[in-house]
Design a protein around this motif. Structure first.
Motif, mmCIF file in Angstrom:
data_model
loop_
_atom_site.group_PDB
_atom_site.id
_atom_site.type_symbol
_atom_site.label_atom_id
_atom_site.label_comp_id
_atom_site.label_asym_id
_atom_site.label_seq_id
_atom_site.Cartn_x
_atom_site.Cartn_y
_atom_site.Cartn_z
ATOM 1 N N GLU A 1 3.950 7.630 -1.745
ATOM 2 C CA GLU A 1 2.559 7.388 -2.143
ATOM 3 C C GLU A 1 1.919 6.385 -1.195
ATOM 4 O O GLU A 1 2.544 5.410 -0.782
ATOM 5 C CB GLU A 1 2.513 6.847 -3.575
ATOM 6 N N TYR A 2 0.646 6.638 -0.860
ATOM 7 C CA TYR A 2 -0.111 5.700 -0.030
ATOM 8 C C TYR A 2 -1.445 5.415 -0.715
ATOM 9 O O TYR A 2 -2.102 6.325 -1.221
ATOM 10 C CB TYR A 2 -0.361 6.264 1.365
ATOM 11 N N ASN A 3 -1.835 4.132 -0.729
ATOM 12 C CA ASN A 3 -3.048 3.725 -1.434
ATOM 13 C C ASN A 3 -4.084 3.155 -0.469
ATOM 14 O O ASN A 3 -3.753 2.389 0.450
ATOM 15 C CB ASN A 3 -2.705 2.674 -2.488
ATOM 16 N N VAL B 1 0.800 -1.224 0.000
ATOM 17 C CA VAL B 1 0.000 0.000 0.000
ATOM 18 C C VAL B 1 0.834 1.278 0.000
ATOM 19 O O VAL B 1 0.347 2.332 -0.393
ATOM 20 C CB VAL B 1 -0.970 0.054 1.202
ATOM 21 N N CYS B 2 2.074 1.203 0.452
ATOM 22 C CA CYS B 2 2.924 2.395 0.582
ATOM 23 C C CYS B 2 4.126 2.265 -0.349
ATOM 24 O O CYS B 2 4.765 1.206 -0.392
ATOM 25 C CB CYS B 2 3.375 2.568 2.031
#
Length: 266
Positions: free
Chosen positions: A260-262, A232-233
């Motif tokens: 980035e984080y999702n 996720v990161c």
């Protein structure tokens, strides 16, 4: 609830499998999963003739299996002694081709980008990442071959006058063509045990533009390394340098750092 948990687990296992096409300097033809949100903070800059840098805040959303959208805001000191808000851009990508086989797939997508910027216009490069107001549209194809992913794109750019009364000088190009070729390789893990394993991807990207009729063009090499944590990161590090250059621009010899984080399954 069991169905939702199963979907999350499957998504987590799929994401690292295709991580090598999460290019650092270009967009792949693949889209984010439907209902997923990604948030990015990025800093790019150069050190000569003096240190200047730009920060970007970006949000990405997977609308459905075919369409994803981005929105970006820019702030830099490229054109002033202090950092200031420069404007923003929106981007949309529509995936029209999907051919899947075991550990392979081919994707094709159309994309379009529009930007509105408040900056002077001293550069010959048309760049919609904080420098120029304008439009860009093009097509991108991405081929995944097990641990290697290759992607290429071509696009057309049209520059407008910038906000704030900054008109594009008559001597500068309003039209440009851009092209990219990217390769990504999944270095680690060698084999997957669970989605918490750290992914390490290596990238080699070529980024080029030309202003037809003006004798101005460049081709940059942009090696990059990427770390993905818990699926996720993501942390991206890259540095682009010209293989040849005949264009006044900010993007020559530029570093990039991005986090980035999702959020999946919103």
């Amino acid at each position: 609830m069991k169905i939702i948990l199963l979907a999350i687990c499957l998504m987590a296992m799929v994401c690292p499998a295709f991580s090598q096409e999460l290019y650092v300097n270009t967009e792949p033809a693949s889209n984010m999963a439907t209902g997923s949100l990604g948030l990015r903070i990025e800093n790019q800059g150069f050190f000569k003739p003096e240190y200047k840098n730009r920060s970007t805040l970006e949000a990405m959303y997977g609308v459905n299996r075919h369409l994803m959208v981005h929105g970006s805001l820019y702030m830099s000191d490229y054109y002033s002694s202090n950092k200031h808000f420069e404007g923003g851009s929106i981007y949309a990508k529509y995936r029209f081709l999907s051919i899947d086989t075991v550990q392979k797939h081919l994707r094709g997508a159309f994309f379009i980008k529009a930007s509105s910027i408040n900056n002077p216009l001293p550069n010959q490069e048309i760049s919609l990442e904080g420098d120029n107001s304008g439009l860009q549209s093009g097509v991108v194809f991405t081929q995944l071959l097990h641990k290697l992913a290759i992607s290429g794109s071509v696009s057309y750019l049209r520059a407008f006058d910038n906000r704030g009364g900054y008109s594009l000088p008559a001597s500068q190009a309003r039209n440009a063509a851009a092209y990219t070729l990217s390769a990504g390789y999944l270095l680690f893990p060698r084999s997957y045990r669970d989605y918490k394993q750290v992914n390490v991807n290596l990238y080699a990207e070529l980024l080029g533009k030309t202003n037809p009729g003006h004798g101005q063009s460049y081709l940059d090499a942009a090696p990059a390394v990427q770390f993905i944590f818990n699926s996720v990161c993501r942390l991206d590090l890259s540095y682009r340098t010209p293989l040849y250059n005949d264009m006044v621009r900010n993007t020559k010899n530029m570093y990039l750092i991005r986090l980035e984080y999702n959020f999946f399954n919103l």
